[in-house]
Enzyme design. Structure first.
Site, PDB file in Angstrom:
ATOM      1  N   LEU A 155       0.832  -1.203   0.000  1.00 13.96           N
ATOM      2  CA  LEU A 155       0.000   0.000   0.000  1.00 13.96           C
ATOM      3  C   LEU A 155       0.862   1.247   0.000  1.00 13.96           C
ATOM      4  CD1 LEU A 155      -2.601   1.715   0.514  1.00 13.96           C
ATOM      5  CD2 LEU A 155      -2.276   1.216   2.958  1.00 13.96           C
ATOM      6  N   SER A 156       0.524   2.213  -0.854  1.00 13.83           N
ATOM      7  CA  SER A 156       1.148   3.532  -0.849  1.00 13.83           C
ATOM      8  C   SER A 156       2.665   3.421  -1.045  1.00 13.83           C
ATOM      9  CB  SER A 156       0.788   4.257   0.452  1.00 13.83           C
ATOM     10  OG  SER A 156       1.170   5.604   0.407  1.00 13.83           O
ATOM     11  N   ALA A 157       3.473   3.806  -0.056  1.00  9.05           N
ATOM     12  CA  ALA A 157       4.918   3.625  -0.192  1.00  9.05           C
ATOM     13  C   ALA A 157       5.261   2.150  -0.336  1.00  9.05           C
ATOM     14  CB  ALA A 157       5.642   4.218   1.006  1.00  9.05           C
ATOM     15  N   GLY A 159       3.338   0.144  -1.905  1.00  6.27           N
ATOM     16  CA  GLY A 159       3.026  -0.091  -3.312  1.00  6.27           C
ATOM     17  C   GLY A 159       4.147   0.367  -4.214  1.00  6.27           C
ATOM     18  N   VAL A 179      -1.239  -1.122  -4.534  1.00  2.80           N
ATOM     19  CA  VAL A 179      -2.428  -0.447  -4.017  1.00  2.80           C
ATOM     20  C   VAL A 179      -2.064   1.008  -3.717  1.00  2.80           C
ATOM     21  CG1 VAL A 179      -4.234  -0.461  -2.260  1.00  2.80           C
ATOM     22  CG2 VAL A 179      -3.186  -2.627  -2.983  1.00  2.80           C
TER      23      VAL A 179
END
Length: 330
Positions: A155-157, A159, A179
């Site tokens: 997720l985010s970083a 990701g 994500v």
């Protein structure tokens, strides 16, 4: 009158008493009780040039030859919270695979973000990327896992670091799931990680693909397939990054940028981009109205998983289930 009792042989009386005592002090196993393991830290997993910590979740009694999923948390999160909140540990019990949960350290990044934008952490054999690769090797050895069924997501970083692992170590992963994350090399292409996140980078599909190919010179494939989840109302990582991820990995996979499937899943726009042989190269899910976070769908239904929390959002679609099911985990 005094009531009488039937005589009981002394040996049978002792056995009956012992059974009664055991029933009090020893719980009776429930046939429907699911075995639940614990998330544990692993030390000494390699040279660890990125100074990360390694956690893992291995279901009790997991047989050899099972898949491995690497799940990378987002900023301000930790390994354990993301592993359970996203639903990956729940699915590991349900489907039978192990989960590697890397954790960032404050000394590397004060916000607990993986450094997907730092040159020394995104290249093969260096920094955080090399540390995660060493975790994969350790888990495959310890669990006798299937090296052909290793997957990476975040997720985010996390990701962004998923993109790094797919590009720098493509031979280790069958597929990846990003994500609310970023394409590989986006910070360099945009000139800044913040421009990448909030605006995006101006690159052609081939330029995006060239960045991946340069990360593993001479590698001829196969490349991991990609699944992307992105909130349409995400103002931390703008939706253009999902488009750029699609361009990057369709180019790497030798597919065009025209969707072969455009439909809906759980009411959300879904697209599939196929290679010439018909197999999926990239899948995208645009979660309408969702902000920055991991999609989950708490509940006990067959397709449900996850627990809502900070940056883990209940949108009636569990990204972990959707990815895992498409990867053949369950």
């Amino acid at each position: 009158m005094t009531p009488t009792r039937a005589a009981t042989p002394p040996r049978l009386a002792f056995v009956a008493l012992l059974a009664a005592l055991l029933s009090v002090f020893l719980p009776v196993p429930r046939a429907d009780a699911a075995a639940t393991a614990a998330i544990q830290e692993v030390t000494g997993f390699g040279t660890n040039p990125g100074a990360l910590r390694m956690y893992r979740y291995v279901p009790d009694g997991l047989p050899a030859g099972r898949p491995v999923v690497v799940a990378l948390h987002g900023c301000t999160q930790n390994a354990s919270g993301y592993g359970t909140g996203s639903g990956w540990t729940e699915l590991a019990d349900r489907w039978g695979f192990s989960v590697v949960l890397p954790q960032q350290q404050p000394g590397n990044n004060a916000s607990a973000c993986f450094n997907w934008f730092q040159a020394g952490d995104v290249e093969r054999g260096q920094g955080e990327a090399a540390s995660v690769a060493q975790m994969v090797d350790r888990q495959l050895a310890d669990a006798s896992g299937d090296p052909a069924k290793v997957y990476v997501t975040g997720l985010s970083a996390g990701g962004g670091m998923t993109s790094v692992m797919m590009a720098a170590y493509p031979e280790k992963f069958a597929a990846g799931g990003v994500v609310a994350g970023l394409p590989y090399g986006c910070a360099a292409a945009a000139g800044s990680p913040y421009v990448c996140m909030y605006v995006g980078a101006t690159q052609t599909a081939q330029q995006w693909g060239d960045r991946v190919r340069a990360a593993r010179p001479g590698y001829a494939g196969p490349w991991p397939r990609l699944t992307v989840f992105q909130g349409s109302a995400d103002y931390t990582v703008k939706p253009v990054n999902m488009t750029d991820l699609m361009k990057q990995w369709t180019d790497v996979q030798g597919a065009d940028q025209v969707a072969d499937v455009s439909d809906g899943v759980a009411g959300y726009p879904h697209q599939v981009f196929r290679r010439a042989d018909g197999s999926a190269a990239v899948e995208t899910y645009s979660i309408t109205g969702m902000g920055h976070g991991q999609p989950v769908d708490p509940g006990s239904g067959a397709a449900q998983c996850g627990t809502a929390g900070a940056y883990i959002l209940d949108v009636n679609l569990c990204a972990a289930y959707t990815m895992g099911h498409s990867w053949g985990l369950g």
